[in-house]
Scaffold this motif. Structure first.
Motif, short mmCIF file in Angstrom:
data_model
loop_
_atom_site.label_atom_id
_atom_site.label_comp_id
_atom_site.label_asym_id
_atom_site.label_seq_id
_atom_site.Cartn_x
_atom_site.Cartn_y
_atom_site.Cartn_z
N GLY A 243 43.80 59.29 64.61
CA GLY A 243 43.88 57.96 64.02
C GLY A 243 45.23 57.31 64.24
O GLY A 243 46.24 57.99 64.43
N THR B 81 37.89 58.88 61.31
CA THR B 81 36.70 59.32 62.01
C THR B 81 35.80 58.16 62.42
O THR B 81 35.96 57.04 61.94
CB THR B 81 35.89 60.28 61.12
OG1 THR B 81 35.50 59.57 59.93
CG2 THR B 81 36.71 61.51 60.73
N ASN B 82 34.83 58.47 63.26
CA ASN B 82 33.84 57.47 63.68
C ASN B 82 32.78 57.31 62.58
O ASN B 82 31.67 57.83 62.68
CB ASN B 82 33.20 57.89 64.99
CG ASN B 82 34.14 57.79 66.17
OD1 ASN B 82 34.35 56.72 66.73
ND2 ASN B 82 34.76 58.92 66.52
N GLN C 123 30.62 61.09 60.62
CA GLN C 123 31.42 62.05 61.38
C GLN C 123 32.37 62.81 60.44
O GLN C 123 32.59 64.01 60.62
CB GLN C 123 32.22 61.37 62.49
CG GLN C 123 32.94 62.39 63.37
CD GLN C 123 33.68 61.77 64.53
OE1 GLN C 123 34.13 60.63 64.47
NE2 GLN C 123 33.83 62.52 65.60
N ARG D 106 32.24 51.32 62.35
CA ARG D 106 32.32 52.78 62.50
C ARG D 106 33.73 53.32 62.27
O ARG D 106 34.35 53.91 63.16
CB ARG D 106 31.81 53.25 63.87
CG ARG D 106 30.45 52.72 64.28
CD ARG D 106 29.39 52.83 63.21
NE ARG D 106 29.19 54.20 62.74
CZ ARG D 106 29.00 54.51 61.45
NH1 ARG D 106 29.01 53.57 60.51
NH2 ARG D 106 28.81 55.76 61.10
N VAL D 107 34.23 53.12 61.07
CA VAL D 107 35.52 53.72 60.68
C VAL D 107 35.37 54.40 59.32
O VAL D 107 35.07 53.75 58.32
CB VAL D 107 36.65 52.67 60.61
CG1 VAL D 107 37.97 53.36 60.24
CG2 VAL D 107 36.80 51.94 61.94
N GLN E 252 37.89 66.91 66.61
CA GLN E 252 37.64 65.53 67.03
C GLN E 252 38.28 65.23 68.37
O GLN E 252 37.75 64.44 69.16
CB GLN E 252 38.16 64.56 65.96
CG GLN E 252 37.86 63.10 66.27
CD GLN E 252 37.95 62.23 65.04
OE1 GLN E 252 37.25 62.46 64.04
NE2 GLN E 252 38.82 61.23 65.08
N THR F 59 35.31 63.42 70.41
CA THR F 59 35.26 61.97 70.61
C THR F 59 36.59 61.34 70.98
O THR F 59 36.62 60.17 71.36
CB THR F 59 34.75 61.26 69.33
OG1 THR F 59 35.68 61.51 68.27
CG2 THR F 59 33.37 61.74 68.95
N ASN G 201 39.96 59.36 70.03
CA ASN G 201 40.23 58.41 68.94
C ASN G 201 39.06 57.48 68.66
O ASN G 201 38.25 57.19 69.54
CB ASN G 201 41.47 57.57 69.27
CG ASN G 201 41.31 56.74 70.53
OD1 ASN G 201 41.48 57.27 71.63
ND2 ASN G 201 40.98 55.46 70.40
N VAL G 202 39.00 57.02 67.42
CA VAL G 202 38.08 55.94 67.05
C VAL G 202 38.50 54.69 67.81
O VAL G 202 39.68 54.48 68.10
CB VAL G 202 38.14 55.71 65.53
CG1 VAL G 202 37.29 54.51 65.12
CG2 VAL G 202 37.69 56.97 64.79
N SER H 221 38.39 48.65 66.19
CA SER H 221 37.83 48.96 64.87
C SER H 221 38.91 49.48 63.93
O SER H 221 38.91 49.18 62.73
CB SER H 221 36.71 49.98 65.00
OG SER H 221 35.57 49.42 65.61
N GLN H 222 39.83 50.29 64.46
CA GLN H 222 40.90 50.80 63.60
C GLN H 222 41.81 49.68 63.12
O GLN H 222 42.26 49.69 61.97
CB GLN H 222 41.72 51.86 64.36
CG GLN H 222 40.98 53.16 64.59
CD GLN H 222 41.94 54.27 64.98
OE1 GLN H 222 42.68 54.79 64.16
NE2 GLN H 222 41.93 54.64 66.26
#
Length: 403
Positions: A74, A102-103, A107, A251-252, A269, A273, A275-276, A280-281
């Motif tokens: 993150g 996370t997503n 997640q 999706r956060v 993670q 995946t 990073n998210v 979105s972050q």
């Protein structure tokens, strides 16, 4: 000689489809085909994401620094902001090193179990439960142990029930308040009692606080590790922006826990995946740094709809509806409507009743089978007031024909 192998692994083949998403998908497909379906299935706010959050995301799209990989766990500034927001909203003091972005909340739930569980470890799962919980537990190698509740207790599990379900293989208690699907909210003294019991028993707690701001009437949200500080070293908190800020599609989510657990989950993670999505972050950063005025306005609307749906459902023959005090779901019993003929069909289960209602009244609901308790239905009241009234009216008119 050619060996015959399964095309899909046993582990993945055993996962069941999300019933809530399946109902929502079918409702949307019928709508696209021109049918006037009203959907009570999805646990999703019907509000738009607040403008100031969207504008921050739009600006981030044009900033080249967000066009590249960022730390798998993150954005540092988001993790710090989540730590500050957590102290503000629940009183739990943590550092950014205890946060993993996370997503989405799903997640976070899976990674919590994947990090904590070894094969055969048992997880106490108060039931009714959100459909994803048992699947995440099993996928992580754990064994969900259902602890049954019903409307007679307000869908609240007691220390005595949890203790009776505990074995030498019990490692984790999954705790959720406010609850999906029932809307139950544990009073602070009961939250504290369960937390103290978990400490005494040496049992970890994974607590899902995604609906922390959606409580009504005299109900109050209480964070277990805040009330029981000695639990902090064996507790993982799951949360996210989806419900509070109407950001389900962004999706956060996040996971908060002891630094060794968070580091291990971050390693997972980093391979699963990375990073998210950065945009979105940035949107989530703007959300958690802001005030709670947007959620206050949404909560007022949800409360009005909550009162409306409970009143209307209680007027329907064969339905008994306890009052929900949190989230945005009603979870009525439909046992009184089963075994009766309705338009030539006799539903014997809540699943069959939901199929009949969708076919005949064009109203989509999720049967209690999806949440571990047949005989009930979940109805989200996160939909427009007119649709809510029209949908419950259709349900009433159909069930009034039962003979």
């Amino acid at each position: 000689m050619t060996l015959q192998r399964n095309r899909v692994s046993h582990r993945i083949a055993a996962i069941t489809e999300s019933a809530t998403l399946a109902v929502d998908a079918r409702a949307k497909a019928l709508k696209a085909a021109g049918r006037p379906v009203i959907g009570f299935g999805a646990g999703e706010p019907d509000f738009a994401t607040p403008d100031y959050i969207v504008e921050a995301a739009a600006a981030a799209c044009h900033d080249p620094r967000w066009h590249r990989y960022t730390p798998a766990g993150g954005l540092p500034e988001l993790k710090e902001a989540i730590a500050v927001k957590t102290a503000r909203d629940s009183g739990l003091e943590v550092t950014s090193s205890q946060v993993l972005v996370t997503n989405g909340g799903k997640q976070a739930v899976y990674e919590a179990f994947a990090t904590l569980l070894d094969p055969g470890d048992e997880v106490l799962l108060p039931t009714p439960y959100w459909t994803t919980y048992p699947e995440s537990i099993r996928l992580a190698g754990g064994v969900p142990v259902e602890v049954m509740t019903d409307e007679s207790s307000g869908f609240l599990a007691t220390v005595e029930q949890l203790d009776a379900a505990t074995t030498e293989r019990t490692k984790v208690l999954l705790f959720v308040s406010p609850s999906n699907p029932t809307g139950a909210v544990y009073p602070p003294d009961q939250v504290a009692a369960i937390g103290r019991w978990a400490v005494e028993r040496g049992i970890w707690v994974v607590t899902d606080e995604i609906y922390e701001h959606l409580v009504y009437g005299d109900a109050r949200f209480a964070s277990m590790p805040t009330l029981v500080p000695e639990l902090a070293d064996t507790c993982v908190v799951v949360n996210g922006v989806a419900k509070t800020y109407a950001m389900t599609g962004w999706r956060v989510g996040w996971l908060i826990g002891p630094t060794d657990v968070v580091k291990a989950a971050t390693n997972l993670q980093s391979h699963a995946t990375s990073n998210v999505a950065n945009v979105s972050q940035v949107a989530a950063l703007t959300a958690v740094r802001g005030d709670l005025s947007a959620v206050a306005a949404m909560r007022e609307v949800y409360d009005r709809r909550r009162q409306t749906i409970v009143k209307m459902l209680r007027d329907i023959p064969g339905i008994e509806c306890p009052e929900p005090f949190g989230a945005f779901y009603a979870y009525p019993s439909v046992k009184g409507a089963l075994g009766k003929e309705i338009r030539g069909r006799t539903p014997l289960s809540s699943a069959e009743l939901c199929e009949l209602v969708l076919d005949e009244a064009e109203v989509a609901m999720v049967p209690g089978e999806a949440f571990g308790t047949p005989g009930y239905i979940r109805m989200s009241y996160a939909l427009g007031d007119d649709d809510l009234v029209e949908g419950v009216t259709r349900l009433h008119e159909l069930l009034a024909e039962a003979r």
